[in-house]
Design a protein around this motif. Structure first.
Motif, PDB file in Angstrom:
ATOM      1  N   ASN A 191       0.864  -1.189   0.000  1.00 26.73           N
ATOM      2  CA  ASN A 191       0.000   0.000   0.000  1.00 26.73           C
ATOM      3  C   ASN A 191       0.900   1.240   0.000  1.00 26.73           C
ATOM      4  O   ASN A 191       2.120   1.139  -0.129  1.00 26.73           O
ATOM      5  CB  ASN A 191      -1.016  -0.045   1.158  1.00 26.73           C
ATOM      6  CG  ASN A 191      -0.381   0.153   2.530  1.00 26.73           C
ATOM      7  OD1 ASN A 191       0.808   0.462   2.655  1.00 26.73           O
ATOM      8  ND2 ASN A 191      -1.171  -0.013   3.566  1.00 26.73           N
ATOM      9  N   MET A 228      -4.130   2.222  -3.221  1.00 20.83           N
ATOM     10  CA  MET A 228      -4.195   3.632  -2.833  1.00 20.83           C
ATOM     11  C   MET A 228      -5.523   4.009  -2.191  1.00 20.83           C
ATOM     12  O   MET A 228      -6.024   5.124  -2.410  1.00 20.83           O
ATOM     13  CB  MET A 228      -4.004   4.497  -4.085  1.00 20.83           C
ATOM     14  CG  MET A 228      -2.851   4.098  -4.971  1.00 20.83           C
ATOM     15  SD  MET A 228      -1.415   5.150  -4.908  1.00 20.83           S
ATOM     16  CE  MET A 228      -1.997   6.750  -4.589  1.00 20.83           C
ATOM     17  N   GLY A 229      -6.118   3.095  -1.408  1.00 26.92           N
ATOM     18  CA  GLY A 229      -7.374   3.422  -0.739  1.00 26.92           C
ATOM     19  C   GLY A 229      -8.446   3.858  -1.730  1.00 26.92           C
ATOM     20  O   GLY A 229      -8.648   3.212  -2.760  1.00 26.92           O
ATOM     21  N   GLY A 230      -9.117   4.970  -1.458  1.00 30.28           N
ATOM     22  CA  GLY A 230     -10.195   5.464  -2.315  1.00 30.28           C
ATOM     23  C   GLY A 230      -9.746   5.851  -3.718  1.00 30.28           C
ATOM     24  O   GLY A 230     -10.570   6.080  -4.595  1.00 30.28           O
ATOM     25  N   GLY A 232      -7.981   3.793  -5.582  1.00 23.92           N
ATOM     26  CA  GLY A 232      -7.818   2.576  -6.380  1.00 23.92           C
ATOM     27  C   GLY A 232      -6.409   2.021  -6.311  1.00 23.92           C
ATOM     28  O   GLY A 232      -5.905   1.753  -5.228  1.00 23.92           O
ATOM     29  N   ASP A 249     -14.547   3.602  -7.936  1.00 18.71           N
ATOM     30  CA  ASP A 249     -15.588   4.526  -7.500  1.00 18.71           C
ATOM     31  C   ASP A 249     -15.431   4.726  -6.001  1.00 18.71           C
ATOM     32  O   ASP A 249     -15.531   3.758  -5.248  1.00 18.71           O
ATOM     33  CB  ASP A 249     -16.988   3.958  -7.806  1.00 18.71           C
ATOM     34  CG  ASP A 249     -17.281   3.991  -9.302  1.00 18.71           C
ATOM     35  OD1 ASP A 249     -16.699   4.869  -9.989  1.00 18.71           O
ATOM     36  OD2 ASP A 249     -18.055   3.148  -9.770  1.00 18.71           O
ATOM     37  N   PRO A 253     -16.351   5.211   3.472  1.00 16.41           N
ATOM     38  CA  PRO A 253     -16.067   3.983   4.199  1.00 16.41           C
ATOM     39  C   PRO A 253     -16.693   3.939   5.594  1.00 16.41           C
ATOM     40  O   PRO A 253     -16.791   4.956   6.261  1.00 16.41           O
ATOM     41  CB  PRO A 253     -14.541   3.957   4.300  1.00 16.41           C
ATOM     42  CG  PRO A 253     -14.067   5.305   3.939  1.00 16.41           C
ATOM     43  CD  PRO A 253     -15.176   6.060   3.299  1.00 16.41           C
ATOM     44  N   THR A 256     -12.407   0.517   7.082  1.00 17.55           N
ATOM     45  CA  THR A 256     -11.503   0.093   5.998  1.00 17.55           C
ATOM     46  C   THR A 256     -10.592  -1.073   6.399  1.00 17.55           C
ATOM     47  O   THR A 256      -9.821  -1.550   5.564  1.00 17.55           O
ATOM     48  CB  THR A 256     -10.592   1.253   5.540  1.00 17.55           C
ATOM     49  OG1 THR A 256      -9.751   1.629   6.627  1.00 17.55           O
ATOM     50  CG2 THR A 256     -11.399   2.436   5.067  1.00 17.55           C
ATOM     51  N   GLY A 258      -8.818  -4.284   6.646  1.00 16.03           N
ATOM     52  CA  GLY A 258      -8.851  -5.479   5.810  1.00 16.03           C
ATOM     53  C   GLY A 258      -9.078  -5.201   4.329  1.00 16.03           C
ATOM     54  O   GLY A 258      -9.091  -6.143   3.531  1.00 16.03           O
ATOM     55  N   ALA A 259      -9.217  -3.938   3.941  1.00 15.04           N
ATOM     56  CA  ALA A 259      -9.447  -3.643   2.522  1.00 15.04           C
ATOM     57  C   ALA A 259      -8.270  -4.140   1.677  1.00 15.04           C
ATOM     58  O   ALA A 259      -8.457  -4.723   0.602  1.00 15.04           O
ATOM     59  CB  ALA A 259      -9.644  -2.145   2.311  1.00 15.04           C
ATOM     60  N   GLY A 260      -7.056  -3.915   2.180  1.00 16.71           N
ATOM     61  CA  GLY A 260      -5.875  -4.378   1.460  1.00 16.71           C
ATOM     62  C   GLY A 260      -5.880  -5.895   1.313  1.00 16.71           C
ATOM     63  O   GLY A 260      -5.525  -6.429   0.259  1.00 16.71           O
ATOM     64  N   CYS A 287     -10.126  -4.161  -7.061  1.00 16.73           N
ATOM     65  CA  CYS A 287     -10.418  -2.892  -6.378  1.00 16.73           C
ATOM     66  C   CYS A 287     -11.903  -2.795  -6.047  1.00 16.73           C
ATOM     67  O   CYS A 287     -12.287  -2.350  -4.957  1.00 16.73           O
ATOM     68  CB  CYS A 287     -10.055  -1.701  -7.266  1.00 16.73           C
ATOM     69  SG  CYS A 287      -8.312  -1.301  -7.286  1.00 16.73           S
ATOM     70  N   SER A 291     -13.478  -2.481  -2.418  1.00 17.16           N
ATOM     71  CA  SER A 291     -14.259  -1.297  -2.045  1.00 17.16           C
ATOM     72  C   SER A 291     -15.593  -1.702  -1.413  1.00 17.16           C
ATOM     73  O   SER A 291     -16.115  -0.982  -0.565  1.00 17.16           O
ATOM     74  CB  SER A 291     -14.452  -0.360  -3.231  1.00 17.16           C
ATOM     75  OG  SER A 291     -15.431  -0.847  -4.104  1.00 17.16           O
ATOM     76  N   VAL A 294     -15.211  -2.138   2.468  1.00 13.85           N
ATOM     77  CA  VAL A 294     -15.092  -0.999   3.391  1.00 13.85           C
ATOM     78  C   VAL A 294     -16.467  -0.462   3.799  1.00 13.85           C
ATOM     79  O   VAL A 294     -16.576   0.444   4.614  1.00 13.85           O
ATOM     80  CB  VAL A 294     -14.209   0.155   2.826  1.00 13.85           C
ATOM     81  CG1 VAL A 294     -12.858  -0.373   2.378  1.00 13.85           C
ATOM     82  CG2 VAL A 294     -14.902   0.916   1.711  1.00 13.85           C
TER      83      VAL A 294
HETATM   84  N1  LIG Z   1     -12.607   4.795   0.586  1.00 12.33           N
HETATM   85  C1  LIG Z   1     -12.537   3.847  -0.342  1.00 12.33           C
HETATM   86  N2  LIG Z   1     -13.353   3.876  -1.423  1.00 12.33           N
HETATM   87  C2  LIG Z   1     -13.303   2.924  -2.369  1.00 12.33           C
HETATM   88  N3  LIG Z   1     -12.434   1.884  -2.324  1.00 12.33           N
HETATM   89  C3  LIG Z   1     -11.609   1.783  -1.301  1.00 12.33           C
HETATM   90  C4  LIG Z   1     -11.600   2.737  -0.237  1.00 12.33           C
HETATM   91  N4  LIG Z   1     -10.651   2.369   0.655  1.00 12.33           N
HETATM   92  C5  LIG Z   1     -10.095   1.226   0.169  1.00 12.33           C
HETATM   93  N5  LIG Z   1     -10.659   0.876  -1.004  1.00 12.33           N
HETATM   94  C6  LIG Z   1     -10.313  -0.287  -1.864  1.00 12.33           C
HETATM   95  O1  LIG Z   1      -9.478  -1.170  -1.130  1.00 12.33           O
HETATM   96  C7  LIG Z   1      -8.202  -1.301  -1.769  1.00 12.33           C
HETATM   97  C8  LIG Z   1      -7.146  -1.443  -0.718  1.00 12.33           C
HETATM   98  O2  LIG Z   1      -7.198  -0.314   0.153  1.00 12.33           O
HETATM   99  P1  LIG Z   1      -5.888   0.317   0.789  1.00 12.33           P
HETATM  100  O3  LIG Z   1      -4.967   0.771  -0.270  1.00 12.33           O
HETATM  101  O4  LIG Z   1      -6.360   1.320   1.783  1.00 12.33           O
HETATM  102  O5  LIG Z   1      -5.242  -0.961   1.482  1.00 12.33           O
HETATM  103  P2  LIG Z   1      -4.610  -1.066   2.938  1.00 12.33           P
HETATM  104  O6  LIG Z   1      -4.075   0.261   3.326  1.00 12.33           O
HETATM  105  O7  LIG Z   1      -3.687  -2.209   2.925  1.00 12.33           O
HETATM  106  O8  LIG Z   1      -5.911  -1.403   3.760  1.00 12.33           O
HETATM  107  P3  LIG Z   1      -6.077  -1.509   5.324  1.00 12.33           P
HETATM  108  O9  LIG Z   1      -7.063  -0.414   5.633  1.00 12.33           O
HETATM  109  O10 LIG Z   1      -6.636  -2.857   5.507  1.00 12.33           O
HETATM  110  O11 LIG Z   1      -4.718  -1.311   5.942  1.00 12.33           O
HETATM  111  C9  LIG Z   1      -8.058  -0.068  -2.628  1.00 12.33           C
HETATM  112  O12 LIG Z   1      -7.200  -0.332  -3.724  1.00 12.33           O
HETATM  113  C10 LIG Z   1      -9.496   0.186  -3.048  1.00 12.33           C
HETATM  114  O13 LIG Z   1      -9.815  -0.621  -4.147  1.00 12.33           O
END
Ligand SMILES: Nc1ncnc2c1ncn2[C@@H]1O[C@H](COP(=O)(O)OP(=O)(O)OP(=O)(O)O)[C@@H](O)[C@H]1O
Ligand SMILES: *[C@@H]1O[C@H](CO)[C@@H](O)[C@H](O)[C@H]1NC(C)=O
Ligand SMILES: *[C@@H]1O[C@H](CO)[C@@H](O)[C@H](O)[C@H]1NC(C)=O
Ligand SMILES: *[C@@H]1O[C@H](CO)[C@@H](O)[C@H](O)[C@H]1NC(C)=O
Length: 314
Positions: A191, A228-230, A232, A249, A253, A256, A258-260, A287, A291, A294
């Motif tokens: 990330n 990159m979170g929101g 993509g 899109d 959230p 978040t 476990g999104a990664g 992605c 998404s 979250v």
């Molecule tokens: N606010 C958001 N809106 C839409 N998609 C999101 C959002 N946050 C995370 N995602 C989706 O989740 C994927 C992984 O998120 P992120 O890059 O934040 O991973 P991370 O930092 O490892 O997650 P974690 O919160 O588990 O530490 C992103 O690539 C995106 O597809």
């Protein structure tokens, strides 16, 4: 004597933890005892989370790991079974307790976490080699950095030798990760924070992530994918060396956490079950699945099953 091999598509070599979450109005001072407001447990560990995500999407998935001979370990195995994960390669050890993560969450949503790795640090290179030798041509192997680095590297090398596609999610991030970890990774997927730690560069927007993806390629991985979170994800391949942005899109959230892991588990599923899809499309769909995770609370509790997804994703 010939032993029947186990048909597996996705192998996860990694951590299983029990999250122990206490909700408090404020953090206690050293030596102080305070009363919490609420407590819950959750299945966690990046390895376990990614494993459950790939399995819920329909990939034949196995967890290679270790738990302690205790109730958390037994619950962990039961949770994998409920998620159709093959547990033949998840051993119980008497040497250590199951990995735990006691977590405090205060009223403002800040958290403080202690990870006790326990049995996760008992997974050896030999354990991984033996597990892989009992599987019938798996397609994808996934690792993170919550187990011993020497075990991760051995897993990546063994997979490469067997022609298995490798994914490394270098989490938690460590500065100065040796180049070998990149060289044995077909897909190297940090990330933003991890990318900053690994490269020393600032990664706070898409343009910076594009530059950083080329630095990751220079270290020897075949494809770099930065989530990159929101925003993509950004990815680049060693062949093309043209970084591309995959937007998602943005949603508001709820949680978040476990999104990664949802992203990595989904990518493993697409590489194993839909290998003819174009890479950009696999990342876009991963992605989209991440998404959706979250939008509801918890980690594995927020991961979708394939039945609930729009058919265009499968
Ligand atoms: N606010 C958001 N809106 C839409 N998609 C999101 C959002 N946050 C995370 N995602 C989706 O989740 C994927 C992984 O998120 P992120 O890059 O934040 O991973 P991370 O930092 O490892 O997650 P974690 O919160 O588990 O530490 C992103 O690539 C995106 O597809
Ligand atoms: C994934 O592939 C396995 C066979 O290896 C198959 O049994 C399963 O149905 C596939 N799942 C999906 C969702 O395509
Ligand atoms: C599990 O235990 C068997 C038998 O002791 C051993 O051969 C194997 O390496 C172990 N695997 C793991 C993942 O711990
Ligand atoms: C990236 O993942 C790490 C865990 O390895 C986490 O602590 C950090 O908050 C994540 N960064 C972002 C920007 O979500």
């Amino acid at each position: 004597m010939s032993m029947k091999k186990c048909q597996i598509d996705v192998v996860i070599v990694g951590s299983c933890n029990m999250d122990l979450i206490s909700y408090v109005s404020r953090f206690p001072k050293p030596g102080e005892t305070i009363h919490g407001k609420r407590f819950c447990t959750g299945f966690g560990g990046k390895g376990a989370n990614q494993c459950v995500m790939a399995s819920r999407l329909g990939a034949k998935t196995a967890m290679v790991g270790k738990v302690g001979d205790d109730s958390y370990g037994r619950d962990t195995i039961m949770n994998f079974k409920e998620n159709n994960v093959v547990t033949d390669f998840l051993n119980t050890t008497k040497e250590s307790s199951t990995g735990v993560a006691p977590i405090l969450v205060d009223d403002s949503g800040q958290n403080s976490i202690v990870i006790v790795s326990g049995a996760n640090f008992q997974i050896t290179p030999v354990d991984v080699q033996q597990a892989l030798s009992q599987m019938e041509s798996p397609k994808v192997l996934v690792c993170q950095l919550e187990i011993l680095q020497e075990t991760v590297l051995a897993a990546l090398k063994e997979a490469r030798a067997l022609g298995i596609t490798t994914i490394l999610n270098p989490a938690p991030g460590v500065p100065g990760l040796p180049d070998e970890f990149y060289q044995y990774s077909d897909f190297f997927c940090p990330n933003e924070t991890e990318t900053e730690l690994l490269t020393g560069l600032s990664v706070s927007c898409v343009e910076e992530a594009k530059k950083a993806s080329l630095v990751l390629l220079d270290k020897g991985c075949k494809t770099a994918i930065i989530t990159m979170g929101g925003e993509g994800a950004v990815y680049a391949t060693a062949e093309a060396r043209t970084p591309l942005h995959v937007p998602v899109d943005a949603v508001t959230p709820v949680d978040t956490t476990g999104a990664g892991d949802a992203f990595i588990g989904s990518l493993a599923f697409y590489l194993a079950n839909h290998s003819s899809l174009e890479l950009g499309e696999m990342i876009k769909r991963s992605c989209e699945i991440a998404s959706t995770s979250v939008l509801s609370p918890g980690t594995q509790t927020s991961f979708p099953w394939k039945q609930s997804l729009h058919p265009h994703l499968l």
